[in-house]
Design a protein around this motif. Structure first.
Motif, PDB file in Angstrom:
ATOM      1  N   GLY A 148       0.787  -1.231   0.000  1.00 27.24           N
ATOM      2  CA  GLY A 148       0.000   0.000   0.000  1.00 27.24           C
ATOM      3  C   GLY A 148       0.817   1.278   0.000  1.00 27.24           C
ATOM      4  O   GLY A 148       0.264   2.371   0.024  1.00 27.24           O
ATOM      5  N   LYS A 149       2.123   1.167   0.007  1.00 28.13           N
ATOM      6  CA  LYS A 149       2.984   2.360   0.021  1.00 28.13           C
ATOM      7  C   LYS A 149       3.484   2.653  -1.392  1.00 28.13           C
ATOM      8  O   LYS A 149       3.543   1.777  -2.247  1.00 28.13           O
ATOM      9  N   ASN A 150       3.882   3.878  -1.609  1.00 27.17           N
ATOM     10  CA  ASN A 150       4.419   4.291  -2.903  1.00 27.17           C
ATOM     11  C   ASN A 150       5.850   3.787  -3.089  1.00 27.17           C
ATOM     12  O   ASN A 150       6.607   3.709  -2.131  1.00 27.17           O
ATOM     13  N   MET A 151       6.182   3.503  -4.313  1.00 32.94           N
ATOM     14  CA  MET A 151       7.541   3.076  -4.641  1.00 32.94           C
ATOM     15  C   MET A 151       8.506   4.266  -4.587  1.00 32.94           C
ATOM     16  O   MET A 151       9.680   4.099  -4.316  1.00 32.94           O
ATOM     17  N   ILE A 152       7.971   5.448  -4.850  1.00 34.82           N
ATOM     18  CA  ILE A 152       8.766   6.681  -4.816  1.00 34.82           C
ATOM     19  C   ILE A 152       8.266   7.525  -3.643  1.00 34.82           C
ATOM     20  O   ILE A 152       7.067   7.704  -3.459  1.00 34.82           O
ATOM     21  N   VAL A 153       9.193   8.028  -2.855  1.00 33.96           N
ATOM     22  CA  VAL A 153       8.831   8.885  -1.735  1.00 33.96           C
ATOM     23  C   VAL A 153       9.371  10.293  -1.992  1.00 33.96           C
ATOM     24  O   VAL A 153      10.385  10.462  -2.667  1.00 33.96           O
TER      25      VAL A 153
END
Length: 160
Positions: free
Chosen positions: A93-98
């Motif tokens: 559920g997290k983005n690959m890019i922060v």
């Protein structure tokens, strides 16, 4: 540097019955116990690592590829597996890019959890090769087993 000796099941040359018997005795002499593998070591990091340890030992025992000397490598593999699973669950559920805000403004970078996953995956590959659970290791074991079966058939029936 000398090459490692192949197990009897992998040797393809014409061996006399005496030589085969000698090699069989030598191989039996180096077989080690498996009693240390009956339960996972205490130093495994969590339940996931312990379950993976049990699973790998069970599977390797079926093909007689594991002994007490393999405990540390299987344990290290199980810990790396557990870390990989943990990192994967955290990535869900997290983005690959922060994005980060700093003195230079807003910057984009790869999510650090990806690097953690990659590190654990690399560790798992190394330990899998060392303790015989990589695909290459299993293919070599299967090749040896097939050679043994072929030798037994040839010995029993001769050239057909």
């Amino acid at each position: 540097m000398a090459r490692a000796r192949k197990p009897l099941t992998q040797q393809r040359g014409d061996l006399t019955e005496k030589k085969k018997a000698e090699l069989e005795i030598q191989e039996k002499a180096i077989i080690i116990g498996r009693d240390d593998l009956a339960k996972p070591p205490e130093w495994l990091v969590d339940h996931t690592a312990k379950e993976e340890f049990k699973r790998v030992v069970k599977e390797l025992s079926r093909i007689e590829l594991v002994g007490n000397l393999d405990m540390a490598m299987i344990g290290a593999y199980a810990n790396a597996y557990s870390g990989y699973v943990r990192a994967s669950r955290n990535m869900k559920g997290k983005n690959m890019i922060v994005t980060r805000t700093g003195k230079g403004g807003i910057t984009k970078a790869k999510n650090p959890l990806i690097s953690i996953q990659e590190d654990y995956a690399r560790e798992m590959r190394v330990f899998a090769n060392l303790c015989g659970i990589s695909i290459d290791s299993r293919l070599k074991a299967a090749e040896a087993k097939n050679a043994q079966i072929e030798d037994e058939i040839e010995e029993k029936f001769g050239d057909i």
